[in-house]
Design a protein around this motif. Structure first.
Motif, PDB file in Angstrom:
ATOM      1  N   TYR A   1      -2.006   7.866  17.323  1.00 27.85           N
ATOM      2  CA  TYR A   1      -2.333   6.441  17.188  1.00 27.85           C
ATOM      3  C   TYR A   1      -1.259   5.564  17.838  1.00 27.85           C
ATOM      4  O   TYR A   1      -1.559   4.491  18.366  1.00 27.85           O
ATOM      5  N   TYR A   2      -0.007   6.041  17.794  1.00 26.75           N
ATOM      6  CA  TYR A   2       1.109   5.231  18.277  1.00 26.75           C
ATOM      7  C   TYR A   2       1.483   5.506  19.734  1.00 26.75           C
ATOM      8  O   TYR A   2       2.403   4.883  20.256  1.00 26.75           O
ATOM      9  N   ASP A   3       0.804   6.430  20.403  1.00 24.72           N
ATOM     10  CA  ASP A   3       1.233   6.843  21.744  1.00 24.72           C
ATOM     11  C   ASP A   3       1.316   5.662  22.713  1.00 24.72           C
ATOM     12  O   ASP A   3       2.320   5.489  23.413  1.00 24.72           O
ATOM     13  N   ASN A   4       0.271   4.840  22.773  1.00 27.54           N
ATOM     14  CA  ASN A   4       0.269   3.696  23.695  1.00 27.54           C
ATOM     15  C   ASN A   4       1.333   2.668  23.309  1.00 27.54           C
ATOM     16  O   ASN A   4       1.995   2.084  24.171  1.00 27.54           O
ATOM     17  N   LEU A   5       1.490   2.446  21.992  1.00 28.34           N
ATOM     18  CA  LEU A   5       2.497   1.488  21.538  1.00 28.34           C
ATOM     19  C   LEU A   5       3.900   1.942  21.918  1.00 28.34           C
ATOM     20  O   LEU A   5       4.732   1.137  22.361  1.00 28.34           O
ATOM     21  N   VAL A   6       4.171   3.230  21.747  1.00 30.34           N
ATOM     22  CA  VAL A   6       5.499   3.761  22.090  1.00 30.34           C
ATOM     23  C   VAL A   6       5.752   3.612  23.585  1.00 30.34           C
ATOM     24  O   VAL A   6       6.856   3.238  24.019  1.00 30.34           O
ATOM     25  N   GLU A   7       4.727   3.901  24.390  1.00 33.65           N
ATOM     26  CA  GLU A   7       4.879   3.786  25.840  1.00 33.65           C
ATOM     27  C   GLU A   7       5.180   2.348  26.256  1.00 33.65           C
ATOM     28  O   GLU A   7       6.085   2.092  27.073  1.00 33.65           O
ATOM     29  N   LEU A   8       4.431   1.388  25.694  1.00 36.61           N
ATOM     30  CA  LEU A   8       4.666  -0.023  26.016  1.00 36.61           C
ATOM     31  C   LEU A   8       6.026  -0.490  25.521  1.00 36.61           C
ATOM     32  O   LEU A   8       6.727  -1.259  26.192  1.00 36.61           O
ATOM     33  N   HIS A   9       6.418  -0.021  24.332  1.00 37.41           N
ATOM     34  CA  HIS A   9       7.710  -0.424  23.767  1.00 37.41           C
ATOM     35  C   HIS A   9       8.860   0.096  24.623  1.00 37.41           C
ATOM     36  O   HIS A   9       9.831  -0.630  24.883  1.00 37.41           O
ATOM     37  N   ASN A  10       8.762   1.346  25.054  1.00 33.47           N
ATOM     38  CA  ASN A  10       9.846   1.947  25.840  1.00 33.47           C
ATOM     39  C   ASN A  10      10.021   1.270  27.190  1.00 33.47           C
ATOM     40  O   ASN A  10      11.112   1.299  27.769  1.00 33.47           O
ATOM     41  N   LYS A  11       8.958   0.645  27.705  1.00 31.84           N
ATOM     42  CA  LYS A  11       9.064  -0.067  28.975  1.00 31.84           C
ATOM     43  C   LYS A  11       9.840  -1.375  28.824  1.00 31.84           C
ATOM     44  O   LYS A  11      10.508  -1.810  29.764  1.00 31.84           O
ATOM     45  N   SER A  12       9.721  -1.991  27.659  1.00 32.84           N
ATOM     46  CA  SER A  12      10.354  -3.299  27.446  1.00 32.84           C
ATOM     47  C   SER A  12      11.697  -3.212  26.736  1.00 32.84           C
ATOM     48  O   SER A  12      12.555  -4.065  26.913  1.00 32.84           O
ATOM     49  N   LYS A  13      11.895  -2.184  25.935  1.00 32.11           N
ATOM     50  CA  LYS A  13      13.138  -2.047  25.180  1.00 32.11           C
ATOM     51  C   LYS A  13      13.659  -0.616  25.271  1.00 32.11           C
ATOM     52  O   LYS A  13      12.897   0.331  25.439  1.00 32.11           O
ATOM     53  N   LYS A  14      14.961  -0.476  25.137  1.00 29.90           N
ATOM     54  CA  LYS A  14      15.582   0.847  25.160  1.00 29.90           C
ATOM     55  C   LYS A  14      15.906   1.360  23.767  1.00 29.90           C
ATOM     56  O   LYS A  14      16.314   2.503  23.588  1.00 29.90           O
ATOM     57  N   THR A  15      15.735   0.520  22.766  1.00 30.11           N
ATOM     58  CA  THR A  15      16.022   0.911  21.388  1.00 30.11           C
ATOM     59  C   THR A  15      14.789   1.515  20.743  1.00 30.11           C
ATOM     60  O   THR A  15      13.651   1.261  21.185  1.00 30.11           O
TER      61      THR A  15
ATOM     62  N   ASN B   1       0.841  -1.192   0.000  1.00 28.87           N
ATOM     63  CA  ASN B   1       0.000   0.000   0.000  1.00 28.87           C
ATOM     64  C   ASN B   1       0.877   1.244   0.000  1.00 28.87           C
ATOM     65  O   ASN B   1       1.634   1.482   0.944  1.00 28.87           O
ATOM     66  N   HIS B   2       0.783   2.038  -1.072  1.00 29.52           N
ATOM     67  CA  HIS B   2       1.592   3.259  -1.165  1.00 29.52           C
ATOM     68  C   HIS B   2       1.221   4.268  -0.082  1.00 29.52           C
ATOM     69  O   HIS B   2       2.099   4.895   0.524  1.00 29.52           O
ATOM     70  N   ALA B   3      -0.071   4.466   0.154  1.00 34.80           N
ATOM     71  CA  ALA B   3      -0.507   5.474   1.116  1.00 34.80           C
ATOM     72  C   ALA B   3       0.028   5.170   2.513  1.00 34.80           C
ATOM     73  O   ALA B   3       0.426   6.075   3.249  1.00 34.80           O
ATOM     74  N   GLN B   4       0.050   3.898   2.876  1.00 30.13           N
ATOM     75  CA  GLN B   4       0.545   3.511   4.201  1.00 30.13           C
ATOM     76  C   GLN B   4       2.011   3.877   4.362  1.00 30.13           C
ATOM     77  O   GLN B   4       2.445   4.300   5.434  1.00 30.13           O
ATOM     78  N   HIS B   5       2.788   3.734   3.309  1.00 33.71           N
ATOM     79  CA  HIS B   5       4.219   4.018   3.384  1.00 33.71           C
ATOM     80  C   HIS B   5       4.518   5.512   3.162  1.00 33.71           C
ATOM     81  O   HIS B   5       5.325   6.096   3.885  1.00 33.71           O
ATOM     82  N   VAL B   6       3.872   6.125   2.171  1.00 37.27           N
ATOM     83  CA  VAL B   6       4.186   7.511   1.807  1.00 37.27           C
ATOM     84  C   VAL B   6       3.504   8.496   2.742  1.00 37.27           C
ATOM     85  O   VAL B   6       4.138   9.429   3.252  1.00 37.27           O
ATOM     86  N   ASN B   7       2.216   8.303   2.984  1.00 39.40           N
ATOM     87  CA  ASN B   7       1.437   9.271   3.758  1.00 39.40           C
ATOM     88  C   ASN B   7       1.620   9.075   5.252  1.00 39.40           C
ATOM     89  O   ASN B   7       1.860  10.036   5.993  1.00 39.40           O
ATOM     90  N   VAL B   8       1.513   7.834   5.722  1.00 36.54           N
ATOM     91  CA  VAL B   8       1.592   7.563   7.162  1.00 36.54           C
ATOM     92  C   VAL B   8       3.045   7.478   7.634  1.00 36.54           C
ATOM     93  O   VAL B   8       3.433   8.147   8.591  1.00 36.54           O
ATOM     94  N   ALA B   9       3.845   6.664   6.953  1.00 34.63           N
ATOM     95  CA  ALA B   9       5.228   6.445   7.398  1.00 34.63           C
ATOM     96  C   ALA B   9       6.187   7.538   6.942  1.00 34.63           C
ATOM     97  O   ALA B   9       7.282   7.666   7.480  1.00 34.63           O
ATOM     98  N   GLY B  10       5.792   8.323   5.926  1.00 36.41           N
ATOM     99  CA  GLY B  10       6.668   9.392   5.442  1.00 36.41           C
ATOM    100  C   GLY B  10       7.875   8.892   4.679  1.00 36.41           C
ATOM    101  O   GLY B  10       8.921   9.549   4.651  1.00 36.41           O
ATOM    102  N   VAL B  11       7.751   7.720   4.049  1.00 39.79           N
ATOM    103  CA  VAL B  11       8.865   7.171   3.272  1.00 39.79           C
ATOM    104  C   VAL B  11       9.033   7.964   1.974  1.00 39.79           C
ATOM    105  O   VAL B  11       8.057   8.206   1.260  1.00 39.79           O
TER     106      VAL B  11
ATOM    107  N   THR C   1       6.483   7.948  14.455  1.00 41.02           N
ATOM    108  CA  THR C   1       5.388   8.163  15.402  1.00 41.02           C
ATOM    109  C   THR C   1       5.170   9.631  15.744  1.00 41.02           C
ATOM    110  O   THR C   1       4.234   9.966  16.458  1.00 41.02           O
ATOM    111  N   LYS C   2       6.002  10.503  15.226  1.00 35.63           N
ATOM    112  CA  LYS C   2       5.924  11.916  15.587  1.00 35.63           C
ATOM    113  C   LYS C   2       4.598  12.527  15.142  1.00 35.63           C
ATOM    114  O   LYS C   2       4.232  12.450  13.974  1.00 35.63           O
ATOM    115  N   GLY C   3       3.886  13.127  16.096  1.00 42.58           N
ATOM    116  CA  GLY C   3       2.641  13.810  15.790  1.00 42.58           C
ATOM    117  C   GLY C   3       1.481  12.887  15.470  1.00 42.58           C
ATOM    118  O   GLY C   3       0.450  13.336  14.974  1.00 42.58           O
ATOM    119  N   ASN C   4       1.631  11.582  15.729  1.00 42.34           N
ATOM    120  CA  ASN C   4       0.580  10.620  15.425  1.00 42.34           C
ATOM    121  C   ASN C   4       0.145   9.946  16.733  1.00 42.34           C
ATOM    122  O   ASN C   4       0.818   9.067  17.249  1.00 42.34           O
TER     123      ASN C   4
END
Length: 415
Positions: free
Chosen positions: A384-398, A332-342, A379-382
């Motif tokens: 949608y990813y806030d909870n995922l980032v919080e959970l990820h940062n608790k389990s990993k430092k990368t 999906n182009h939109a998922q990569h270009v619009n959402v991910a900013g590739v 994830t900047k300004g999105n």
């Protein structure tokens, strides 16, 4: 007396309200200097305006530096951007003169633009106007810089490996030489029979070399290794079209359009921001510019003539597809270009330097998986990813990679 006072108070209140309304309207029309507005305006300008306009120089349309000062009003700019033909048809003196001064080039109507979008574009134009024209040598496009950097790193890494292997081989030869010399000196001190001397110092001839088991083993091993490598390379190349550059019905140059004139990819490939497919530009998109930009005679033999002919006969141009994924894979182009900013260059390479477009990347499953393992999630300004980032940062430092949010799940691309 009371009546006279009431009448005066009403008049005064009316004047205050009028002045307040004028002041509010003036403030609402003020061009923003906010960084977010300028950034949003730059994105809109690059995607919609850059094909015909520059800030400090004339292209198809006039230079836009100071456009907010020389036009009748901000409201006039909004009306003209949304539907220039209607403003010209109304007999507006400034619009008619602008139309005549620019070879009667009809500006594309951006009826979907909101007033906020136009104000953001003006914020970007004003910011660039205040900066003034750029000076110094051309630094090239971001895609070229990234590609050059990546090529430099890969080349250096490969050279280091090769130099290291050569040094290791030389050291091995030196060690073997010392061992042979030491063994020979040791055997020279011993009393050997004739048979032992023949073994230690055999007579070397061409026939003895070719008949030796070692030579036969080396030849068979090398032949088998080369054959195995050829088979594996052949299997890996099935369905891979890297470097594929077919001849197109019209010799369209991305180097001229995307490189020299810096037309944003998404201006022509309109589906990249909203759809699965980036879409091939229609003839109407080509004619947005080429109804005015013409070179030579418009016969069917010239490249522009072929576009005009397709437009007049209402016949689609039969472009040859270059980048093609198998039906079993979903992208999906939109998922990569619009959402991910590739950036487009990430997959398609330095497209702005190509006269003839070729497939730059492998576009294989392994290539996609490798990208998902290495790429940070935007994830900047999105929110949608806030909870995922919080959970990820608790389990990993990368930083959170695409693989951390299911980027390696089979059903993401195959379903």
């Amino acid at each position: 007396m009371i009546k006279h006072f009431t009448s005066s108070a009403c008049k005064s209140l009316t004047l205050v309200l009028v002045f307040a309304l004028i002041s509010f309207t003036s403030h609402a029309q003020e061009i923003s200097k906010d960084a977010a507005a300028i950034s949003a305006g730059q994105a809109l300008f690059n995607a919609n305006c850059k094909a015909c306009h520059r800030v400090h120089q004339k292209l198809v349309g006039p230079a836009l530096a100071g456009v907010y000062d020389r036009t009748p009003s901000i409201d006039w700019i909004k009306s003209f951007v949304k539907n220039s033909s209607a403003v010209i048809a109304s007999g507006d003196a400034y619009a008619v003169k602008l139309y005549a001064d620019n070879n009667k080039t009809q500006m594309t109507a951006f009826s979907s633009f909101k007033d906020e979008d136009i104000m953001n574009i003006l914020a970007y134009v004003k910011s660039e106007t205040d900066k003034g024209p750029e000076k110094g040598p051309d630094q090239g496009t971001p895609g070229q810089a990234v590609a050059a950097q990546q090529d430099g790193v890969s080349s250096t890494y490969l050279n280091v490996i090769l130099v290291g292997m050569v040094i290791i081989l030389i050291l091995l030869l030196v060690v073997l030489g010392f061992l042979v010399s030491a063994l020979k000196r040791f055997l020279d001190q011993k009393t050997l029979s004739e048979e032992e001397k023949d073994i230690v110092e055999p007579a070397v001839t061409g026939s003895s070399i070719f008949r030796s088991r070692g030579f036969v083993f080396v030849v068979v091993f090398i032949t088998a290794a080369l054959g195995f490598k050829a088979v594996i390379n052949g299997l890996y190349s099935v369905g891979v079209q890297r470097g594929y550059a077919p001849k197109q019905p019209i010799a369209f140059s991305h180097k001229i359009h995307a490189g020299q004139y810096e037309i944003d990819c998404k201006y022509c490939h309109v589906g990249a921001m909203k759809n699965k497919n980036a879409t091939i530009p229609s003839v109407n998109i080509c004619m947005n510019c080429h109804n005015q930009i013409k070179s030579g005679t418009l016969t069917g033999d010239t490249e522009i003539g072929k576009i005009v002919k397709a437009y007049e006969t209402n016949k689609p141009i039969e472009w040859v597809r270059i980048h093609n994924l198998p039906d079993l894979a979903y992208f999906n182009h939109a998922q990569h270009v619009n959402v991910a900013g590739v950036e487009c260059q990430t997959c398609h390479g330095p497209i702005e330097t190509m006269d003839v477009v070729r497939q730059h990347s492998l576009l294989t499953m392994g290539w996609c998986i490798d990208c998902h393992r290495k790429t940070d999630v935007n994830t900047k300004g999105n929110a949608y990813y806030d909870n995922l980032v919080e959970l990820h940062n608790k389990s990993k430092k990368t930083p959170m990679k695409v693989e951390d949010i299911g980027g390696l799940e089979c059903s993401k691309c195959h379903y």
